[in-house]
Design an enzyme around this catalytic site. Structure first.
Site: not given
Ligand code: HEM
Ligand SMILES: [Cu+2]
Ligand SMILES: [Cu+2]
Lengths: 578, 54, 168
Positions: A232, A379-381, A443
């Site tokens: 939040y 969900h969180f994306h 992850r």
């Molecule tokens: C260029 C844009 C983005 C791409 C291509 C992208 C791609 C990804 C992918 C593929 C994962 C999953 C990885 C996995 O679980 O194996 C991930 C995890 C995550 N993304 Fe993004 N994402 C983008 C933008 C963002 C933005 C704008 C945020 C938040 C402001 C964000 C926050 C997160 C978070 C918190 C995780 C989880 C990390 C974890 O599991 O510890 N992402 N992202």
């Protein structure tokens, strides 16, 4: 009638700095995001799968700590100074919290990025949740602590402004944007207590070798005590912009000031006593506590559902003033060519979808279906990755000119960028949700396992992977276009013709809000009581079961403790002397 | 406070957010439908499930 | 404070949704009998699993006519025993603990899914009606080999099932 920078040139400099810190984090985060999407779908691989988690830690930390919170402090500073119409009390103080946050970021980033270099014995491959007994280098925890203290000081800065303003305007209502900032910060103070205790009492001493063990369930619970309200904290600056800027962009006025206040009070009260909903599948917590967290969480839907109405009604007001008619035809009368408007509207639309998958996450037993599957990043994306991130980018198209005095470099590209983000996220997030339903974990560096294969009921896993990769690539391109636009804007020639920095009066104004809504002391007290009620028994039970420092166990990766290092040094020296 | 683009000015009393009501009613129906589908088809149909000691 | 009639309507709708969600979840718990992982087991020292009667030898054990207990240890980066073999038409209770960091024990494509936290024991009872083969994955990041942490769960046809002595 003038731009922000004309009234507050010095505050504008701080806001610019905060925005740029945020954008640098976005650049790094988006790059790593691209690598992740291509790697985990096995399309392009630059790194080993064992390095995937270093990248993922960096993506998580840079995106949800640095990108979001630096932007937040910029927006909040803008909101407080604009709505109180007074500068900060002490610029030195303002710069000092900015510097502390920056230094904290650098300290956190060093051990994370050192994870790429094998020759440096330093790492923090713990992801942004840093669950013990996975252990990071002490610098990681120290950096996080400094960053959080920086945000505490920022909050103090805004409270100081308000107190000073109040002594000069004793009988006036708190202006709505300032009200939103203050309630959000009270929530943040309560929430960050959780990680402050987790880090300072347990994880930092443990990483320094001062205590032998920690209780993994306890530190995890303290993390989620903080981990839900933090979502939040990301969202509130987006809400603030939806309530103040979006109606203005639409050509209308906020529908209701009183309901906006009610919504923020509800967030203050309900954001924290729900964190156990992230632990529905944790052993060591009774089903009863999980059920209570579930009901609290469901009621926390209320402020967001109310927001949906108020914000859409404010937009509709704009559309009607612009001549819109009918049940749905008015939507066509909205300024869809304005990137700031379109970006925020699309962000809100995605939030409606993300809200739905969040309702599933919140549903206790249905959580078995999707817990820790790709559904969750799906969900969180939608929520933080679009509702928040796209709103920030859209907001920046209006705010950057305000704080630089320079016109936006390219409006068409900005418009294209917001739509591209929406399209990219539709692909990536939809495929992630579907993959999660097949049981594909989050992850994880590999798309498939050796002993068995994930099967899709409709379509195929390869098709889902392709959608994730295409979506991720579009998102990356969109992020680059955004950053490029910001960069060129900064080098633009100043202009005299910027729109003026005013927030229109709500349709139903603050005189219509019951005065008790502004009684921050009362709400703080109730919020604390609710947190004590929700958390004292679960925490007592966890400590009672496993002890404050847990039933034993080692840290991972096993690293040399300082005492061991000292011993080794002594040994070597003795060896040499012989 | 009408901006340059606005054709008319609507105060609090001459504005009924009927379009908002229409949109949000659709959202409500969608939520109900999707929730029931996710719970009863996707979740309860995804056996085996964890059940209590009987 | 005046609230527009439409907004009042929506307020009622929102409350209906919230109450409806809570009611569905309660129905799942009480009506269908889906139970949550809870705190029914004592804590355990993850470095002393060798001394523990249940986990020193991870195994499948018959405890009743159609009832089986499975003691599972999750560790970087495997599950023991692997494969886990149980007969169809049985009630199986899993006891899962970790020897090192936080893992999960998640049977892919089903609702059998729990976190595995060092020091704690997750228990869950599952009815297996039909023979089949399932992959088990760890869906919580547990270190650089996390993506290789998997095992198999084989539900044998009832008449083919035989509990091997000292099965591991
Ligand atoms: C260029 C844009 C983005 C791409 C291509 C992208 C791609 C990804 C992918 C593929 C994962 C999953 C990885 C996995 O679980 O194996 C991930 C995890 C995550 N993304 Fe993004 N994402 C983008 C933008 C963002 C933005 C704008 C945020 C938040 C402001 C964000 C926050 C997160 C978070 C918190 C995780 C989880 C990390 C974890 O599991 O510890 N992402 N992202
Ligand atoms: Cu949460
Ligand atoms: Cu794992």
């Amino acid at each position: 009638m003038s731009a922000y920078i004309d009234d507050f040139p010095e505050e504008a400099a701080v806001i610019r700095a905060a925005f740029w810190s945020s954008f640098v984090a976005l650049a790094i985060g988006a790059f790593f995001g691209l690598i992740q999407t291509l790697h985990r779908t096995d399309i392009v691989r630059i790194f080993d799968s064992t390095d995937y988690y270093t990248i993922l830690t960096a993506h998580g930390v840079f995106m949800v700590i640095t990108f979001t919170i630096f932007f937040l402090v910029g927006v909040f500073t803008w909101a407080v100074t604009t709505s109180l119409d007074r500068g900060v009390e002490s610029l030195r103080f303002t710069w000092s919290w900015y510097l502390l946050m920056s230094l904290g970021t650098v300290f956190t980033a060093i051990p994370i990025l050192a994870g790429f270099v094998d020759s440096i014995d330093m790492s923090a491959d713990v992801l942004f949740t840093f669950y013990a007994p996975l252990q990071a280098h002490p610098l990681f925890y120290i950096g996080l602590t400094m960053f959080v203290i920086g945000t505490w000081l920022a909050g103090a800065d805004w409270f100081r402004s308000w107190w000073a303003w109040k002594s000069e305007n004793p009988s006036e209502r708190i202006p709505l944007p300032t009200f939103m900032v203050l309630t959000t910060m009270i929530m943040w103070y309560i929430a960050t207590l959780g990680i402050a205790v987790s880090i300072l009492a347990f994880l930092l001493p443990w990483s320094l070798g001062l205590v032998e063990t920690v209780n993994p369930l306890l530190t995890r619970t303290l993390f989620w005590y903080f981990g839900h309200p933090v979502v939040y904290f990301w969202l509130m600056p987006a809400y603030l912009m939806w309530y103040t800027l979006l109606p203005k962009f639409a050509g209308g006025r906020l529908f209701s000031d009183p309901l906006a206040r009610v919504v923020f009070v509800l967030f203050l009260l309900l954001s924290t006593p729900v964190g156990i909903h992230h632990q529905y599948l944790d052993p060591g917590i009774s089903e009863g506590f999980k059920f209570i967290a579930m009901t609290n969480t469901m009621f926390l839907l209320l402020p967001s559902l109310l927001t949906a109405f108020t914000v859409v009604a404010s937009i509709e007001h704009g559309a009607r003033q612009r001549g819109g008619e009918g049940y749905f035809a008015w939507l066509g009368a909205l300024p869809w060519r304005e990137p700031a408007f379109t970006g925020m509207a699309l962000a809100g639309l995605m939030f409606a979808a993300g809200g739905f998958s969040g309702m599933i996450n919140a549903g206790m037993n249905i959580n078995y279906l999707i817990h820790n599957t790709l559904w969750v990043p799906g969900h969180f994306h939608l929520t933080v990755g679009t509702a928040v991130a796209l709103t920030f980018m859209a907001g920046a198209y209006w705010l950057m000119p305000q704080v630089t005095g320079k016109p936006l470099a390219s409006k068409p590209i900005a418009l294209f960028q917001t739509v591209l983000w929406f399209v990219g996220m539709t692909f990536m997030s939809n495929a992630m949700h579907r993959a999660g339903l097949l049981g594909i974990p989050r992850r994880t560096a590999e798309p498939q396992y050796e002993g068995f294969e994930f099967q899709a009921a409709v379509g195929s896993v390869a098709e889902l992977d392709a959608q994730v990769a295409i979506g991720g690539t579009l998102l990356f391109v969109s992020a680059v276009l955004f950053l490029w636009n910001m960069l060129i804007t900064s080098f633009n020639r100043p202009t005299e013709t910027l729109p003026s920095n005013v927030i229109p009066e709500p349709l139903s104004g603050s005189d219509d809000s019951p005065a008790v809504l502004d009684n921050l002391k009362l709400w703080t007290l109730i919020a604390i009581v609710l947190v004590v009620l929700a958390y004292s028994l679960p925490l007592a039970s966890i400590v009672d079961r496993g002890g404050l420092f847990g039933p034993g166990g080692d840290a991972f990766p096993v690293r040399l403790s300082p005492t061991l290092v000292a011993q080794l040094l002594v040994d070597t020296v003795q060896e040499g002397l012989r | 406070m009408a901006s340059e683009t606005s054709k008319r000015e609507l105060g609090h009393d001459d504005f009924d957010p009927i379009g908002t009501l229409a949109l949000i009613a659709l959202y409500f129906l969608l939520l109900v439908f999707l929730w029931l589908f996710m719970y009863f088809v996707e979740f309860l149909g995804n056996e085996p499930t964890v059940v209590g000691l009987i | 404070m005046n609230i527009h009639t439409y907004e009042k309507l929506w307020l009622v709708g929102a409350m209906l949704l919230i109450v409806g969600f809570i009611a569905t979840v309660t129905y799942g718990a009480v009506g269908v009998g889906v139970t949550m992982i809870d705190d029914s087991e004592e804590t355990i020292d993850p470095t002393q699993l060798d001394e523990d009667e249940r986990f020193s030898e991870p195994r499948v054990e018959q405890v009743g006519e159609n009832e089986y207990d499975v003691y599972v240890v999750a560790r970087q980066f495997m599950f023991q025993p692997d494969p886990i073999e149980v007969p169809a038409g049985s009630d199986v209770t899993f006891y899962v603990t970790s020897a090192d960091v936080i893992h999960s024990f998640s049977v892919a494509g089903t609702n059998v899914n729990t976190m595995v936290i060092p020091g704690e024991v997750s228990t869950m009872t599952v009815e297996f009606d039909e023979p089949g083969e399932y992959g088990i994955v760890c869906n919580e990041y547990c270190g650089s080999g996390h993506h290789a942490m998997e095992a198999m769960l084989i539900v044998q046809p009832e008449d083919e099932f035989e509990l091997e002595e000292g099965e591991n």
